[in-house]
Design a protein around this motif. Sequence first.
Motif, PDB file in Angstrom:
ATOM      1  N   GLU A 183      -0.577  -6.958   1.464  1.00 20.02           N
ATOM      2  CA  GLU A 183      -1.392  -6.506   0.342  1.00 20.02           C
ATOM      3  C   GLU A 183      -1.915  -5.113   0.663  1.00 20.02           C
ATOM      4  N   LEU A 184      -1.976  -4.275  -0.354  1.00 16.79           N
ATOM      5  CA  LEU A 184      -2.540  -2.936  -0.190  1.00 16.79           C
ATOM      6  C   LEU A 184      -3.520  -2.704  -1.340  1.00 16.79           C
ATOM      7  N   PRO A 185      -4.800  -3.036  -1.112  1.00 14.70           N
ATOM      8  CA  PRO A 185      -5.790  -2.845  -2.177  1.00 14.70           C
ATOM      9  C   PRO A 185      -5.951  -1.382  -2.528  1.00 14.70           C
ATOM     10  N   ALA A 186      -6.343  -1.131  -3.752  1.00 14.64           N
ATOM     11  CA  ALA A 186      -6.634   0.246  -4.157  1.00 14.64           C
ATOM     12  C   ALA A 186      -7.836   0.752  -3.386  1.00 14.64           C
ATOM     13  N   ASN A 187      -7.835   2.039  -3.062  1.00 13.93           N
ATOM     14  CA  ASN A 187      -8.945   2.682  -2.361  1.00 13.93           C
ATOM     15  C   ASN A 187      -9.276   1.985  -1.040  1.00 13.93           C
ATOM     16  N   SER A 188      -8.240   1.558  -0.329  1.00 16.65           N
ATOM     17  CA  SER A 188      -8.427   0.849   0.928  1.00 16.65           C
ATOM     18  C   SER A 188      -8.706   1.785   2.096  1.00 16.65           C
ATOM     19  N   GLY A 189      -8.506   3.074   1.873  1.00 17.66           N
ATOM     20  CA  GLY A 189      -8.684   4.029   2.950  1.00 17.66           C
ATOM     21  C   GLY A 189      -7.409   4.266   3.745  1.00 17.66           C
ATOM     22  N   LYS A 190      -6.342   3.567   3.376  1.00 21.90           N
ATOM     23  CA  LYS A 190      -5.062   3.745   4.047  1.00 21.90           C
ATOM     24  C   LYS A 190      -4.417   5.056   3.598  1.00 21.90           C
ATOM     25  N   ASN A 206      -4.257   5.074  -3.275  1.00 20.64           N
ATOM     26  CA  ASN A 206      -4.640   5.398  -1.906  1.00 20.64           C
ATOM     27  C   ASN A 206      -4.284   6.849  -1.609  1.00 20.64           C
ATOM     28  N   ASP A 238      -0.656   5.633   7.788  1.00 21.83           N
ATOM     29  CA  ASP A 238      -0.443   4.209   8.044  1.00 21.83           C
ATOM     30  C   ASP A 238       0.919   3.752   7.549  1.00 21.83           C
ATOM     31  N   GLY A 297      -1.329  -1.330  -4.857  1.00 21.86           N
ATOM     32  CA  GLY A 297      -2.609  -0.629  -4.903  1.00 21.86           C
ATOM     33  C   GLY A 297      -2.738   0.391  -6.003  1.00 21.86           C
TER      34      GLY A 297
END
Length: 249
Positions: free
Chosen positions: A31-38, A85, A156, A238
């Motif tokens: 999973e890659l959430p939006a605004n995850s900082g990645k 992201n 990342d 994301g």
Amino acid sequence: MRYLIPVCLTLAVLPNAALSQERTAVKQGFELPANSGKKILLIRPKVSVGEQSTGGLFEANANWTDNARKNIDAALVKKQGVLGNTILISPEAYGDQALVSEEYTNLFGAVASAVVNYQFFVGNRLPTKKRDNKEGVFNWSLGEGVGNIPGAQDADYALFIYNKDAYGSTGRKLLQLVAAFGPGLAVKSGEHLGYAGLVDLKTGELLWLNADGAMGGDVREADGAERRVGQLLEEFPGSVEAVEKAKQQ
């Protein structure tokens, strides 16, 4: 690696008759959430544009390819804001570093082609992928060496894009017309193939892949390239589009 690339590249550019519609896959558990900082490193897209000869061979056109690359690059810049992201553009590379980047871009195309042939279409599944018959299992990799790509140390994930367009020549179109009246003959005029994939820069795992063998949009034109990029990055993990779809579900 350098000895393997020519073989992989050959696999990547073979016409894919089986791929007739868009298919997307995500690695189980990713999973890659939006605004995850990645941070996502955008690798320079692999773009090839040319003509399909009467016999079906690809004949590259340097001017078409140059225009398409510029148009796709511009469309990607416009798209960055809705991918959810931080997007980093791969730095200019020279010498051995440029070769590493090119090798992994070609390798991505080969792996994506293998996914299409041997994962998306079960009847063609590789013996080594029999375990992937279970629903939701997606297990492919470019190898840990992908972390050597210039700019990888600051990100990342890497976003790879492979795009190939072969516009049917006059001879090919005439052959298609003649074949339409023949008994059991089928001739395809033109090929518009695209892959977009997200790769973990630490492990080399392919986390997300979107593939389409019948893409729309004429990449030689700016608006066509924008349409193409939109298709390539549809439901990107994301992204605004992916988040909205998740809410609706």
